[in-house]
Design an enzyme around this catalytic site. Structure first.
Site, PDB file in Angstrom:
ATOM      1  N   SER A  64       0.829  -1.208   0.000  1.00  0.00           N
ATOM      2  CA  SER A  64       0.000   0.000   0.000  1.00  0.00           C
ATOM      3  C   SER A  64       0.868   1.264   0.000  1.00  0.00           C
ATOM      4  CB  SER A  64      -0.915  -0.074   1.223  1.00  0.00           C
ATOM      5  OG  SER A  64      -1.926   0.870   1.147  1.00  0.00           O
ATOM      6  N   ASP A  84     -10.120  -4.833  -5.198  1.00  0.00           N
ATOM      7  CA  ASP A  84      -9.477  -4.003  -4.179  1.00  0.00           C
ATOM      8  C   ASP A  84     -10.189  -2.663  -4.143  1.00  0.00           C
ATOM      9  OD1 ASP A  84      -7.822  -2.405  -2.623  1.00  0.00           O
ATOM     10  OD2 ASP A  84      -5.990  -3.371  -3.352  1.00  0.00           O
ATOM     11  N   HIS A  87      -7.592  -5.593   0.155  1.00  0.00           N
ATOM     12  CA  HIS A  87      -6.417  -4.767  -0.070  1.00  0.00           C
ATOM     13  C   HIS A  87      -5.148  -5.407   0.498  1.00  0.00           C
ATOM     14  CE1 HIS A  87      -4.349  -1.021  -0.868  1.00  0.00           C
ATOM     15  NE2 HIS A  87      -4.059  -0.821   0.411  1.00  0.00           N
TER      16      HIS A  87
END
Lengths: 243, 632
Positions: A75, A197, A225
Site C-alpha cells: 500500500s 481491491d 487490499h
C-alpha cells in the site's frame, strides 16, 4: 528482504509471508514511527508528508548498511519505498509493490478512486473511532494488570494505532500525488494487483505498471487490499516467481 | 433417558432453532453473517429496514464493505479487516452505512470471527447498533473539542509571535550593552553595564521560557544535536546568578564529577534553560547556606554515550511532601502565598519537564521542610569530540580579514551591531535595508556571503533569497545565512524552500556569528572528491555517511591506542584493514602510508617510537575532526 507495512497496521501483517523467505534471505521487518511497537516519538511536523517516513526508511538502510535490498512494500509503503530508492538507489536490487497507488485522488483524467470529500469521510472515521480505540486499549491493559496469565492476549493484539498518528498518516498517504516519480524508477519491479481491491483498483495498478518502465504486473485472485493477510500463499508464489 | 423425554428434547431443540431464526431477524440490532473474506451470507430484517431494503431487493454478491460510505471503506480495509483477521474480534467501531437511497446511517459495529476446532476461520458475525442519536451528541462534543484545541493553538501562536517581536529589540539592547562592556569604562560605569547585561539576560530567559511553552504547545520543540561542554554550561549558568545577587546571604557552588566527559552532544540552549530555571528556583527559596549545581556520572556505557545526573541542591525552605506534585503543574505554585512572597510565574518546572520530555527524562525532587531540596534529572547523551566544542567566551578573536559580506537588515540597531563586529573582525561589508535593495546589490557586485533578516518591509528575506537563487551561477550560489528571531531551533521548512543555507538566532551570540561567518568565508577547497562522488553529491547522504565515518575513525583511534601500547602487530594490521575503504574514500593516503609503515615495522619486530605511534593516532583523530567540520 526488507518488508514495509502499510497504513493502519504494523509488521505483524507480514506474519504469513515473511517467515517463508527466512531460510534464504536476511528478512528485516520494522514498524513505522507511531505504528506497532515503535519507540521513537511521533512528531506531527515530521510526518505530515511521506518524506518523514522516507527518511526513516533510508536511515534503516544506511544504519544497518543494507545492500542488495529486495524491498517489499504494501500500500502506501510502495511509494515510501520508491522515494527511498530515489535517495539511495544503489542499495536496492528489486522492488515488490503490493496493492500500490501513486495517488488515491481522482485528478483530471486520472482515476485514483476517491474524491476529496471521501477522504474526509475516512478522516472522520479515524476521528470517531478514537473512543473505540482507547476503550479496547484500556481493557487490554487492564486485563494485563489484573490477570498476568492473560499477557498473551495483550501481546497478540495487533494493528493498534494512536488516532493522532492515524490521522496524520492518513493525510500524508491519501492526499499525496506521487505519480511523477514513477517513470524515473529504474529498478526491476513487481506489482501485485488484487482482483477486487476497494482502495487500489485494477486501473490504478495498471497505471502504475505502465508508468514504471519494465515493471511486471501480476493479478492476484484476492478480495481486499491485504493479500499477504487474506491470500498469503498466492502472495508468496507471486513473489517467488518474480525472484 | 426415556423415549418421551427424548422427543420432548427434540421438540425443544426445534423450537429453539425456529425462535433463533426469528430472533436473528427481529433483534433490536442489525446482524450480518459474512464469509471470512467479508462477502455477505445473511442479513437480518432489522438492518434491512434501517437501510431501506425490502425482503428481496438486496444486491447479489454484496460485500460488507459495500454497505459503508466510500471513505469509511478505506478504514475497513486498513484497520477493520486486518484487525478482525489477526485478533479474531473487533468492537466499538463507528462507521457510516449507506442506505438504499444513498443517505448515511451512523452505526456502531462489533464483529467476531468464528473458527473450527483446528483454528481455521469459518465465517464472521457482525452486530450493528443504530448510532444516529449518539452520533449527534458525539459530533457536538467533537466540535467543542476542536474549538478548544483551535483556541489553544491560537494562544500558542500568539505567545510565539509576541515573544518573537520582543526578541528583536532585546537583541539590540543586549548587543549594545555587550559592546559597551568592550569599551573603556570606569568602575561605576562597568557596574552599571553589568546590571544592564544581567537584567537583559533575565528578560531573555523569561521570553525563552514563554517560547518553549508555546513551541511545545505547537509540537515544534525540536532539540538540536550540537557539542557542548557540560562543565562550562553549569558554571556559566551559575555565574549569571552569582553576579546577580550581591545582597544575598548564601553562596553558589559547583560540583562536577571528575569523570564527566569534556564534551557532550545535546541542545545546550535547552539544557541551559532547565538549569537556569532550577537554579533560579533554588536561589529564590534559599536565605542562607549554599545553592549547588552539579553533575555526576551514573554510567559510562561505552565510549559513545554517558548517563549523567544533573542536580541543583539548596538549603532553602523545602517543600512539604504532599505539595510536591503541584510543583510541576504550569502556573501553579506549591502554596497560594508563594507568589506574594517570592514572585515567579509558576512556569519554571513544567517548562523543565517539557524540555526533558524530549530526552525521555523529567525532573525529580527530594525535599525536607526547613532543610532544603534537591532537584535532579538524568540524561543519556552521546559523548562528543573536544575539538568540536568551541569556547563560549568572546575573548580575542583573530581577524577574519577576507571576503565581502552583504548585510540585509531593516533594523538599524541590529545592522549597526553586526557592522561593529565586522569592523572588529576586519570583514568588508555593505548594508541593504530590504530584500529589494539586496537583489539590486547582488546583481551589481559579487558577494561571498549574505546575512539576511527574514522579516523586512518591501521584500522579505525569503523572497529575496529565492530571487538570488534564480540568478545565474556563481552569483546565485552565494551562501545565505538568515537572521531569525523566531527562536526556532532548527532550520525551518520555509528557509529550506528558499534555499537558505544556515541561520543565526536573534539576539545572536557574537561568538556564534564569528564562527558562522568565518566558516563561510574560508571555504576549504573542495575536499573529499571521492566521497562526494560516491554519494552522488547528495548533502544529506554525505552528512549521514560522514557521521558514520567519524564514528568509525574515533573508534579505530581508541582501539589503535591499546593495540599500539601492546605492540600488537596483528591487531594493528586488522585495524588498518578495517579502515582501508574509509581512508580511501577520504583521500587519506598519507595516513594509509604511515599506517602501513608502522604495521610493517611492528610485524618485523622493529621498534616503533612513541612519537610515531601517537603521531599516527593523532592523524586519525584529526581526520575525524576535519570530517566533522566539513559542510556538505
Amino acid at each position: 528482504m526488507l518488508f514495509a507495512h502499510g497504513f493502519g497496521c504494523d509488521q505483524e501483517m507480514w506474519r504469513h509471508v515473511a517467515p517463508h523467505f527466512e531460510d534464504r534471505y536476511r528478512v528485516i521487518l520494522f514498524d513505522y514511527v507511531g505504528s506497532g511497537r515503535s519507540k521513537r516519538r511521533f512528531r506531527r511536523s515530521k510526518y505530515q508528508n511521506l518524506s518523514g517516513y522516507v527518511d526513516d526508511l533510508v536511515e534503516i538502510c544506511t544504519t544497518l548498511d543494507l545492500r542488495d535490498i529486495i524491498f517489499v512494500g504494501h500500500s502506501v509503503s510502495a511509494m515510501i519505498g520508491l522515494l527511498a530508492v530515489q535517495q539511495i538507489a544503489d542499495r536496492f536490487t528489486k522492488t515488490i509493490l503490493i496493492s500500490p497507488s501513486p495517488c488515491y485522488l481522482n485528478v483530471g483524467e486520472y482515476l485514483g478512486g476517491f474524491e476529496r470529500k471521501e477522504i474526509d469521510q475516512l478522516l472522520d472515521s479515524l476521528e470517531s473511532n478514537y473512543q473505540g480505540w482507547s476503550d479496547q486499549m484500556a481493557s487490554l491493559l487492564m486485563y494485563d494488570a489484573a490477570h498476568p496469565e492473560l499477557t498473551q492476549e495483550l501481546s497478540q493484539s495487533f494493528c493498534r494505532m494512536d488516532p493522532t498518528v492515524a490521522y496524520t498518516f492518513a493525510t500524508a498517504t491519501f492526499l499525496a500525488d506521487h505519480r511523477s516519480i514513477l517513470p524515473g524508477h529504474a529498478i526491476p519491479t513487481l506489482i501485485l494487483q488484487n482482483k477486487q481491491d476497494r482502495i487500489a483498483a485494477e486501473v490504478v495498478g495498471e497505471y502504475t505498471s505502465e508508468q514504471i518502465p519494465g515493471s511486471q504486473l501480476v493479478y492476484l485472485d484476492n478480495i481486499g487490499h491485504c493479500p499477504h493477510l487474506s491470500s498469503p500463499q498466492l502472495t508468496i508464489d507471486a513473489i517467488e516467481n518474480f525472484l | 433417558m426415556t423415549d418421551s423425554s427424548s422427543s420432548l428434547n427434540d421438540r425443544i431443540q426445534k423450537g429453539i432453532t425456529k425462535h433463533a431464526a426469528d430472533f436473528f431477524d427481529q433483534a433490536p440490532c442489525g446482524c450480518i453473517i459474512t464469509t471470512t473474506q467479508g462477502e455477505v451470507i445473511r442479513f437480518n430484517d432489522q438492518l434491512r429496514g434501517w437501510l431501506g431494503y425490502g425482503k428481496d431487493d438486496l444486491p447479489e454478491g454484496l460485500h460488507f464493505a459495500d454497505l459503508i460510505n466510500k471513505g469509511g471503506r478505506i478504514f475497513y480495509e486498513t484497520h477493520f479487516a486486518p484487525q478482525l483477521a489477526m485478533n479474531g474480534q473487533i468492537s466499538g467501531i463507528a462507521l457510516k452505512f449507506l442506505r438504499k437511497d444513498q443517505t448515511e446511517l451512523s452505526v456502531l459495529i462489533a464483529a467476531r470471527r468464528h473458527y473450527d476446532g483446528e483454528g481455521e476461520p469459518l465465517f464472521q458475525s457482525i452486530v450493528v447498533t443504530n448510532f444516529t442519536d449518539r452520533k449527534v451528541y458525539e459530533e457536538g462534543l467533537l466540535a467543542a473539542k476542536r474549538t478548544a484545541e483551535d483556541n489553544d493553538q491560537a494562544k500558542s501562536v500568539f505567545l510565539s509571535t509576541i515573544s518573537h517581536e520582543i526578541l528583536t529589540p532585546l537583541n539590540a539592547v543586549l548587543g549594545t550593552a555587550e559592546l559597551l562592556g568592550a569599551s573603556d569604562l570606569s568602575d561605576q560605569q562597568s557596574h552599571l553595564q553589568s546590571i544592564l547585561v544581567r537584567s537583559g539576560n533575565h528578560l531573555l530567559s523569561l521570553f525563552k521560557n514563554i517560547l518553549i511553552i508555546s513551541k511545545s504547545g505547537l509540537d515544534e520543540l525540536e532539540p538540536v544535536r550540537q557539542p557542548f561542554r557540560p562543565e562550562s554550561l553549569l558554571s556559566t549558568t551559575v555565574d549569571s546568578f552569582r553576579y546577580g545577587s550581591e545582597r544575598r546571604n548564601f553562596v553558589y557552588a559547583l560540583e562536577i564529577d571528575e569523570n564527566t566527559p569534556e564534551v557532550l552532544i545535546g541542545d545546550s540552549t535547552l539544557l541551559t534553560q532547565v538549569i537556569t530555571n532550577l537554579v533560579g528556583n533554588a536561589s529564590k527559596f534559599t536565605k542562607t547556606g549554599t545553592v549547588t549545581a552539579g553533575v555526576s556520572v551514573l554510567e559510562r556505557k561505552d565510549d559513545d554515550t554517558c548517563r549523567l545526573r544533573f542536580f541543583v541542591r539548596d538549603t532553602g525552605i523545602g517543600v512539604e511532601q504532599k505539595h510536591l506534585d503541584r510543583l510541576f503543574t504550569p502556573f501553579t505554585q506549591a502554596y497560594q502565598n508563594i507568589h506574594e512572597q517570592y514572585g515567579g510565574s509558576g512556569l519554571g518546572l513544567s517548562i523543565c519537564n517539557n524540555i526533558l520530555k524530549e530526552y525521555g527524562s523529567k525532573v525529580e525532587v527530594e525535599s525536607r521542610i526547613g532543610e532544603g531540596s534537591t532537584f535532579w534529572f538524568d540524561l543519556t547523551l552521546p559523548v562528543g569530540d573536544p575539538a568540536e566544542a568551541t569556547s563560549e567566551h568572546l575573548g580575542n578573536l583573530p581577524p577574519i580579514n577576507q571576503g565581502h559580506v552583504l548585510i540585509v537588515e531593516d533594523n538599524r540597531t541590529n545592522s549597526f551591531l553586526v557592522a561593529r563586529y565586522f569592523r572588529k573582525w576586519e570583514v568588508a561589508f555593505d548594508i541593504a535595508h530590504n530584500g529589494q535593495e539586496a537583489l539590486e546589490a547582488v546583481a551589481s557586485k559579487p558577494y561571498d556571503l549574505i546575512l539576511m533578516d527574514l522579516k523586512m518591509p518591501v521584500m522579505d528575506g525569503y523572497s529575496a533569497a529565492r530571487g538570488i537563487r534564480e540568478m545565474p551561477a556563481p552569483v546565485g550560489n552565494v551562501p545565505i545565512i538568515a537572521f531569525s528571531a523566531s527562536a526556532s531551533l532548527a532550520i525551518s521548512e520555509r528557509m529550506r524552500v528558499a534555499q537558505i543555507d544556515d541561520f543565526i538566532l536573534k539576539p545572536f551570540a557574537p561568538r556564534h556569528l564569528y564562527n558562522l561567518v568565518s566558516q563561510y568565508l574560508n571555504p576549504s577547497i573542495m575536499k573529499y572528491p571521492e566521497l562526494r562522488e560516491a554519494m552522488d553529491n547528495n548533502p544529506e547522504d554525505l552528512e549521514r555517511f560522514a557521521e558514520v565515518l567519524q564514528r568509525e575513525l574515533t573508534l579505530a583511534a581508541d582501539e589503535l591506542v591499546t593495540a599500539l601500547s601492546k605492540n600488537d602487530a596483528q591487531k594493528v594490521a586488522d585495524i588498518k584493514h578495517k579502515l582501508k575503504t574509509s581512508l580511501q574514500l577520504m583521500d587519506g593516503t598519507a595516513i594509509q602510508h604511515d599506517f602501513a609503515a608502522v604495521s610493517q615495522d611492528l610485524r618485523n619486530g622493529v621498534t616503533v617510537s612513541a612519537a610515531r605511534k601517537s603521531g599516527l593516532v593523532e592523524k586519525i583523530r584529526q581526520a575525524s575532526r576535519e570530517l566533522s567540520r566539513e559542510r556538505w
